[in-house]
Design a protein around this motif. Structure first.
Motif, short mmCIF file in Angstrom:
data_model
loop_
_atom_site.label_atom_id
_atom_site.label_comp_id
_atom_site.label_asym_id
_atom_site.label_seq_id
_atom_site.Cartn_x
_atom_site.Cartn_y
_atom_site.Cartn_z
N SER A 31 7.97 1.87 1.42
CA SER A 31 7.23 1.51 0.21
C SER A 31 8.15 0.74 -0.74
N TYR A 42 2.24 0.33 -8.96
CA TYR A 42 1.72 0.66 -7.63
C TYR A 42 2.83 0.44 -6.62
N LYS A 43 2.57 0.79 -5.38
CA LYS A 43 3.52 0.58 -4.29
C LYS A 43 2.91 -0.39 -3.28
N GLU A 140 -1.44 0.09 2.34
CA GLU A 140 -1.16 1.49 2.66
C GLU A 140 -2.06 1.97 3.79
N GLN A 155 -2.61 6.43 -2.59
CA GLN A 155 -2.46 5.64 -3.80
C GLN A 155 -3.80 5.30 -4.46
N GLN A 158 -4.99 7.41 -7.19
CA GLN A 158 -4.28 7.32 -8.47
C GLN A 158 -4.83 6.21 -9.35
#
Length: 184
Positions: A31, A42-43, A140, A155, A158
């Protein structure tokens, strides 16, 4: 004293270089934390494929060390599952980290084998064009599919929390893994 400080700095730099190049194994999820001015927004996720030739990967270019779902943010129709480099991805974020977050958990997501990783990458490579969706089919989802055989994204759960923090007065209604967000 001056020699001790210089030696300490050299040792710390050596440790960072070793960590940056030696901590990933084929199939690891990596990540990249993204955000502006130190804010974690964010990633971005990728799968580590190594720098050399990997037997069975049909179209991995020389020098590529990651596989990810990426493309133009403003033109998501051009996003695709492609090979890339950690170095090229770092320019948009901080140092990457291993993020195999389902490993070792009592979960229904078993880690795939080396052969599973190769089969899944070959299936996706160049075949994701026009399929990007922030909540249902993102980087992701692609990375967890390659590693675990299941396309999940922790994610996306979130997203509502982040929007509430940014915009304040909102109602967030959860539907499974996704949220419907209503601004007041």
């Amino acid at each position: 004293m001056k020699k001790l400080i210089v030696l300490t700095v050299i040792l710390q730099l050596s440790i960072l270089i070793i960590q940056a190049t030696g901590e990933f194994e084929f199939g690891d999820i990596i990540s990249f934390q993204r955000g502006k001015k130190g804010t974690k927004v964010y990633k971005h996720f990728a799968v580590y494929v190594g720098e050399g030739t990997v037997e069975g990967l049909t179209d991995k270019p020389a020098g590529a060390d990651i596989f990810h779902f990426t493309g133009e943010k403003k033109d998501q129709e051009n996003a695709d599952c492609i090979y890339g480099t950690i170095k090229g991805t770092i320019k948009h974020s901080v140092q990457p980290e291993k993020d195999n977050y389902e490993d070792g958990k009592p979960t229904k997501y078993p880690i795939g084998s080396h052969a599973d990783f190769i089969d899944r990458i070959n299936k996706l490579s160049g075949n994701c064009l026009g399929m990007y969706n922030l909540l249902k089919n993102n980087c992701e989802h692609m990375a967890t599919f390659v590693r675990y055989g299941v396309d999940v994204s922790k994610q996306t759960g979130q997203l509502g929390v982040a929007l509430v923090r940014k915009h304040g007065n909102m109602e967030v209604t959860a539907y499974g893994d996704f949220e419907t967000i209503t601004f007041d």
